[in-house]
Design a protein around this motif. Structure first.
Motif, PDB file in Angstrom:
ATOM      1  N   PHE A  41       0.825  -1.208   0.000  1.00 47.73           N
ATOM      2  CA  PHE A  41       0.000   0.000   0.000  1.00 47.73           C
ATOM      3  C   PHE A  41       0.863   1.263   0.000  1.00 47.73           C
ATOM      4  CE2 PHE A  41      -2.701  -3.266   1.913  1.00 47.73           C
ATOM      5  CZ  PHE A  41      -3.723  -3.239   0.989  1.00 47.73           C
ATOM      6  N   ARG A  42       1.985   1.227   0.696  1.00 48.45           N
ATOM      7  CA  ARG A  42       2.891   2.376   0.712  1.00 48.45           C
ATOM      8  C   ARG A  42       3.448   2.634  -0.694  1.00 48.45           C
ATOM      9  NH1 ARG A  42       6.342   0.716   4.485  1.00 48.45           N
ATOM     10  NH2 ARG A  42       7.832  -0.079   2.996  1.00 48.45           N
ATOM     11  N   ASN A  43       3.830   1.556  -1.377  1.00 49.84           N
ATOM     12  CA  ASN A  43       4.396   1.709  -2.718  1.00 49.84           C
ATOM     13  C   ASN A  43       3.337   1.961  -3.779  1.00 49.84           C
ATOM     14  OD1 ASN A  43       6.981   1.303  -1.748  1.00 49.84           O
ATOM     15  ND2 ASN A  43       6.875  -0.906  -2.035  1.00 49.84           N
ATOM     16  N   LEU A  44       2.113   1.515  -3.540  1.00 47.71           N
ATOM     17  CA  LEU A  44       1.033   1.712  -4.506  1.00 47.71           C
ATOM     18  C   LEU A  44       0.773   3.195  -4.741  1.00 47.71           C
ATOM     19  CD1 LEU A  44      -1.177   0.348  -6.222  1.00 47.71           C
ATOM     20  CD2 LEU A  44      -2.658   0.530  -4.231  1.00 47.71           C
ATOM     21  N   PHE A  45       0.854   3.978  -3.688  1.00 44.77           N
ATOM     22  CA  PHE A  45       0.579   5.402  -3.806  1.00 44.77           C
ATOM     23  C   PHE A  45       1.819   6.214  -4.153  1.00 44.77           C
ATOM     24  CE2 PHE A  45      -2.759   3.776  -0.949  1.00 44.77           C
ATOM     25  CZ  PHE A  45      -3.827   3.985  -1.806  1.00 44.77           C
ATOM     26  N   GLN A  46       2.961   5.547  -4.341  1.00 44.53           N
ATOM     27  CA  GLN A  46       4.188   6.226  -4.734  1.00 44.53           C
ATOM     28  C   GLN A  46       4.750   5.668  -6.038  1.00 44.53           C
ATOM     29  OE1 GLN A  46       6.806   5.726  -1.395  1.00 44.53           O
ATOM     30  NE2 GLN A  46       5.791   7.301  -0.204  1.00 44.53           N
ATOM     31  N   PHE A  47       3.890   5.025  -6.839  1.00 44.52           N
ATOM     32  CA  PHE A  47       4.381   4.402  -8.069  1.00 44.52           C
ATOM     33  C   PHE A  47       4.904   5.423  -9.067  1.00 44.52           C
ATOM     34  CE2 PHE A  47       0.138   5.516  -9.266  1.00 44.52           C
ATOM     35  CZ  PHE A  47       0.205   5.764 -10.611  1.00 44.52           C
ATOM     36  N   ASP A  48       4.435   6.658  -8.990  1.00 43.98           N
ATOM     37  CA  ASP A  48       4.901   7.680  -9.929  1.00 43.98           C
ATOM     38  C   ASP A  48       6.341   8.083  -9.670  1.00 43.98           C
ATOM     39  OD1 ASP A  48       4.074   8.803  -7.496  1.00 43.98           O
ATOM     40  OD2 ASP A  48       3.693  10.752  -8.429  1.00 43.98           O
ATOM     41  N   GLN A  49       6.903   7.695  -8.540  1.00 41.65           N
ATOM     42  CA  GLN A  49       8.299   8.002  -8.228  1.00 41.65           C
ATOM     43  C   GLN A  49       9.238   6.891  -8.684  1.00 41.65           C
ATOM     44  OE1 GLN A  49       8.372   8.744  -4.029  1.00 41.65           O
ATOM     45  NE2 GLN A  49       6.975  10.463  -4.176  1.00 41.65           N
ATOM     46  N   SER A  50       8.687   5.801  -9.189  1.00 50.82           N
ATOM     47  CA  SER A  50       9.487   4.664  -9.612  1.00 50.82           C
ATOM     48  C   SER A  50      10.253   4.988 -10.892  1.00 50.82           C
ATOM     49  CB  SER A  50       8.576   3.467  -9.854  1.00 50.82           C
ATOM     50  OG  SER A  50       9.263   2.464 -10.559  1.00 50.82           O
ATOM     51  N   PRO A  51      11.542   4.677 -10.945  1.00 52.88           N
ATOM     52  CA  PRO A  51      12.288   4.906 -12.187  1.00 52.88           C
ATOM     53  C   PRO A  51      11.796   4.027 -13.331  1.00 52.88           C
ATOM     54  CG  PRO A  51      13.709   3.944 -10.490  1.00 52.88           C
ATOM     55  CD  PRO A  51      12.388   4.202  -9.859  1.00 52.88           C
ATOM     56  N   ILE A  52      11.259   2.855 -13.026  1.00 54.50           N
ATOM     57  CA  ILE A  52      10.728   1.979 -14.074  1.00 54.50           C
ATOM     58  C   ILE A  52       9.498   2.615 -14.704  1.00 54.50           C
ATOM     59  CG2 ILE A  52       9.694  -0.275 -14.510  1.00 54.50           C
ATOM     60  CD1 ILE A  52      11.481  -1.346 -12.253  1.00 54.50           C
ATOM     61  N   VAL A  53       8.608   3.154 -13.883  1.00 51.57           N
ATOM     62  CA  VAL A  53       7.412   3.819 -14.399  1.00 51.57           C
ATOM     63  C   VAL A  53       7.819   5.045 -15.218  1.00 51.57           C
ATOM     64  CG1 VAL A  53       5.337   5.082 -13.740  1.00 51.57           C
ATOM     65  CG2 VAL A  53       5.910   2.963 -12.592  1.00 51.57           C
ATOM     66  N   LYS A  54       8.772   5.807 -14.730  1.00 52.16           N
ATOM     67  CA  LYS A  54       9.218   6.996 -15.469  1.00 52.16           C
ATOM     68  C   LYS A  54       9.819   6.628 -16.810  1.00 52.16           C
ATOM     69  CE  LYS A  54      10.024   9.850 -11.414  1.00 52.16           C
ATOM     70  NZ  LYS A  54      11.019  10.525 -10.577  1.00 52.16           N
ATOM     71  N   ASN A  55      10.551   5.510 -16.877  1.00 55.78           N
ATOM     72  CA  ASN A  55      11.167   5.097 -18.140  1.00 55.78           C
ATOM     73  C   ASN A  55      10.152   4.558 -19.135  1.00 55.78           C
ATOM     74  OD1 ASN A  55      13.741   5.788 -17.342  1.00 55.78           O
ATOM     75  ND2 ASN A  55      14.222   3.752 -16.570  1.00 55.78           N
ATOM     76  N   LEU A  56       9.071   3.951 -18.658  1.00 53.40           N
ATOM     77  CA  LEU A  56       8.087   3.346 -19.558  1.00 53.40           C
ATOM     78  C   LEU A  56       6.897   4.246 -19.849  1.00 53.40           C
ATOM     79  CD1 LEU A  56       8.040  -0.292 -18.185  1.00 53.40           C
ATOM     80  CD2 LEU A  56       9.185   0.574 -20.217  1.00 53.40           C
ATOM     81  N   LEU A  57       6.862   5.429 -19.272  1.00 55.03           N
ATOM     82  CA  LEU A  57       5.702   6.293 -19.409  1.00 55.03           C
ATOM     83  C   LEU A  57       5.459   6.725 -20.851  1.00 55.03           C
ATOM     84  CD1 LEU A  57       3.572   7.375 -17.568  1.00 55.03           C
ATOM     85  CD2 LEU A  57       4.914   9.430 -17.245  1.00 55.03           C
TER      86      LEU A  57
END
Length: 125
Positions: A41-57
């Protein structure tokens, strides 16, 4: 090619500084926080800070845009749409285009089926 003295390179101050700062240093407290049961739950609401998400956006945005365009074209111009009450409606913009432009747009399914097995194996192993 040019020969390097690898021992000298690895003993250099710059390489030592790079290796020192390359890896995260975890304390016991950091490790307990990392392995906590509420981390989902802590990471679910911080997924936008993930470098993987930023690279695949960018790729995800292009894919979403293509999908929205295909669905919009097919529902507004060709097939119509079905609302939440399961009532089918005729395409509202079907008369806006000449008849030769009202063809259905589809993506081929073969690439998805062919890549499914290898991607599943890649995820597992």
């Amino acid at each position: 090619g040019e020969q390097y003295d690898y021992d000298e390179l690895m003993d250099s101050e710059m390489e030592r500084a790079r290796l020192t700062n390359q890896y995260a240093h975890y304390s016991h407290k950091d490790w307990l926080r990392h392995r906590a049961s509420d981390r989902f739950f802590r990471n679910l609401f911080q997924f936008d800070q993930s470098p993987i998400v930023k690279n695949l956006l960018d790729e995800a945005a292009v894919l979403a845009l293509i999908c929205v365009a295909l669905i919009g074209w097919n529902e507004l111009l060709v097939d119509g749409y079905t609302d939440f009450n399961e009532v089918h409606h005729a395409p509202p913009l079907a008369d806006a285009l000449p008849s030769f432009l009202t063809f259905k747009l589809v993506l081929p399914t073969d690439p998805f089926f062919l890549c499914g097995g290898p991607l599943g194996l890649l995820l597992v192993f």
